[in-house]
Write an enzyme that holds these catalytic residues in place. Structure first.
Site, PDB file in Angstrom:
ATOM      1  N   GLU A  25       0.831  -1.211   0.000  1.00 18.16           N
ATOM      2  CA  GLU A  25       0.000   0.000   0.000  1.00 18.16           C
ATOM      3  C   GLU A  25       0.860   1.253   0.000  1.00 18.16           C
ATOM      4  OE1 GLU A  25      -2.716  -0.442  -1.158  1.00 18.16           O
ATOM      5  OE2 GLU A  25      -4.256  -0.134   0.348  1.00 18.16           O
ATOM      6  N   THR A  72      -5.624   9.564  -5.796  1.00 19.99           N
ATOM      7  CA  THR A  72      -5.698   9.482  -4.334  1.00 19.99           C
ATOM      8  C   THR A  72      -4.919  10.633  -3.695  1.00 19.99           C
ATOM      9  OG1 THR A  72      -5.789   7.088  -4.581  1.00 19.99           O
ATOM     10  CG2 THR A  72      -5.344   7.908  -2.371  1.00 19.99           C
TER      11      THR A  72
HETATM   12  P1  ADP Z   1      -7.412   1.606  -5.445  1.00 20.36           P
HETATM   13  O1  ADP Z   1      -8.025   2.540  -4.447  1.00 20.36           O
HETATM   14  O2  ADP Z   1      -8.395   1.127  -6.447  1.00 20.36           O
HETATM   15  O3  ADP Z   1      -6.609   0.514  -4.822  1.00 20.36           O
HETATM   16  P2  ADP Z   1      -4.990   2.993  -5.645  1.00 20.36           P
HETATM   17  O4  ADP Z   1      -4.910   4.410  -6.145  1.00 20.36           O
HETATM   18  O5  ADP Z   1      -4.812   2.713  -4.194  1.00 20.36           O
HETATM   19  O6  ADP Z   1      -6.352   2.418  -6.224  1.00 20.36           O
HETATM   20  O7  ADP Z   1      -3.879   2.093  -6.356  1.00 20.36           O
HETATM   21  C1  ADP Z   1      -3.716   2.059  -7.705  1.00 20.36           C
HETATM   22  C2  ADP Z   1      -2.298   2.487  -8.068  1.00 20.36           C
HETATM   23  O8  ADP Z   1      -1.336   1.495  -7.698  1.00 20.36           O
HETATM   24  C3  ADP Z   1      -2.179   2.649  -9.573  1.00 20.36           C
HETATM   25  O9  ADP Z   1      -1.362   3.766  -9.835  1.00 20.36           O
HETATM   26  C4  ADP Z   1      -1.482   1.379 -10.033  1.00 20.36           C
HETATM   27  O10 ADP Z   1      -0.733   1.557 -11.208  1.00 20.36           O
HETATM   28  C5  ADP Z   1      -0.585   1.041  -8.846  1.00 20.36           C
HETATM   29  N1  ADP Z   1      -0.325  -0.417  -8.741  1.00 20.36           N
HETATM   30  C6  ADP Z   1       0.871  -1.027  -8.740  1.00 20.36           C
HETATM   31  N2  ADP Z   1       0.732  -2.357  -8.603  1.00 20.36           N
HETATM   32  C7  ADP Z   1      -0.588  -2.606  -8.510  1.00 20.36           C
HETATM   33  C8  ADP Z   1      -1.338  -3.782  -8.371  1.00 20.36           C
HETATM   34  N3  ADP Z   1      -0.773  -4.991  -8.305  1.00 20.36           N
HETATM   35  N4  ADP Z   1      -2.679  -3.660  -8.295  1.00 20.36           N
HETATM   36  C9  ADP Z   1      -3.255  -2.444  -8.376  1.00 20.36           C
HETATM   37  N5  ADP Z   1      -2.603  -1.291  -8.517  1.00 20.36           N
HETATM   38  C10 ADP Z   1      -1.261  -1.366  -8.596  1.00 20.36           C
END
Ligand code: ADP
Length: 307
Positions: free
Chosen positions: A129, A181
């Protein structure tokens, strides 16, 4: 010891209305499918089985970062090969990154003979995260691993309380717009008035009590956020109209999922949740923004090893 396994890792709703940064809930749908193989040499291989084009470099992929931290804890004696089939769109606000992080941690632990506690798995997954959002937070990770609803009483030190959940239905709409975010965090006010704080902690206590006592009306009354929602909802077209109309259709309450753009509403009955979905669709059809909806339930198991 088996050397491969498959897990289902569910979507989650963090920032549960008044519970900004401290309350999160797991859903049955959507979920990611992940297959993990244990290797006898220290390397991480990632393959994507979807069209999201996420990085396969382990240091840039949330799941890779988690696997690297577990590999390191094991003295770099082992490695992993991961195949990811994501169904939770990255940036949707329903815990896409958390599903990858939590799924990787649970799958790796399964292959290692369940040597780590849930608490340790949350710690490993939080490293992922941090990559996605720049901060370590557990309100998606914890319900994703433990299932149900988690109260994150504290991050330092980590103190998580699992809350018994009633059988409620959840309707989610994911408008196909992007909200960063980091921006959604940046626009928040840094100070709150004592009056707002009192109202907010009354609601948080009411929500937790409502969940524990299985009192849907108390849950509904307590799903009010006077601090974050008034600021963030401006980023989501049709938010106020959608909330008013879905409540008229019988929803108990709801709000922004994570940092948006997804919005969720809780209902007592499945029929109501389906009616709420129709209302959400009407609002967004009128606005003319594409969307995806889900009618689902609270997932009490969290990440599940299915093979
Ligand atoms: P959500 O709230 O849907 O989880 P986030 O903004 O927290 O979305 O996370 C998405 C970000 O993390 C994107 O920029 C994405 O490219 C990056 N990322 C890297 N690896 C992953 C993964 N395995 N799964 C999802 N997002 C990823």
């Amino acid at each position: 010891m088996t050397n491969s396994c498959k897990v289902h890792s569910p979507a989650t709703i963090a920032n549960l209305v008044c519970g900004f940064d401290i309350l999160g809930m797991a859903l049955h749908e959507p979920f990611d499918i992940m297959e993990l193989v244990l290797l006898d040499e220290p390397k991480i291989i990632i393959r994507n089985k979807d069209n999201f084009n996420l990085p396969t470099d382990p240091e840039k992929n949330v799941a890779g970062v988690v696997l690297l931290s577990i590999m390191e804890r094991m003295g770099n004696r082992i490695g992993f090969e991961l195949e990811m089939e994501k169904h939770i769109k990255p940036g949707s606000g329903i815990g896409s990154s958390a599903a990858s992080a939590a799924g990787a941690a649970v799958a790796a632990n399964h292959l290692l003979g369940n040597i780590f506690s849930d608490h340790e798995l949350v710690q490993f997954a939080m490293n992922g995260e941090k990559l996605a959002s720049g901060v370590k937070h557990a309100d998606n990770i914890s319900p994703c691993i433990l299932g149900g609803i988690s109260l994150i009483r504290s991050i330092h030190p980590l103190d998580i309380v699992s809350i018994t959940v009633p059988d409620l239905f959840v309707t989610v709409i994911h408008p196909q717009i992007e909200i960063k975010t980091s921006y959604a965090r940046q626009i928040l006010r840094q100070q709150v008035s004592l009056k707002d704080a009192i109202r907010q902690w009354g609601n948080i206590a009411g929500l937790v009590a409502g969940l524990l006592q299985n009192d849907p009306d108390l849950i509904g009354r307590s799903m009010e956020d006077v601090i974050i929602e008034p600021v963030r909802s401006i980023l989501i077209p049709g938010f106020d109209e959608l909330k008013i109309k879905t409540k008229e259709a019988g929803a108990l309450g709801g709000g922004i999922s994570g940092s948006g753009p997804s919005i969720f509403m809780l209902s007592k009955e499945k029929q109501t949740a389906i009616g709420v979905e129709s209302v959400m669709k009407e609002v967004y059809d009128k606005i003319g923004i594409d969307y995806r909806t889900y009618v689902t339930t609270i997932n009490k198991k969290g990440v599940e090893v299915i093979a």
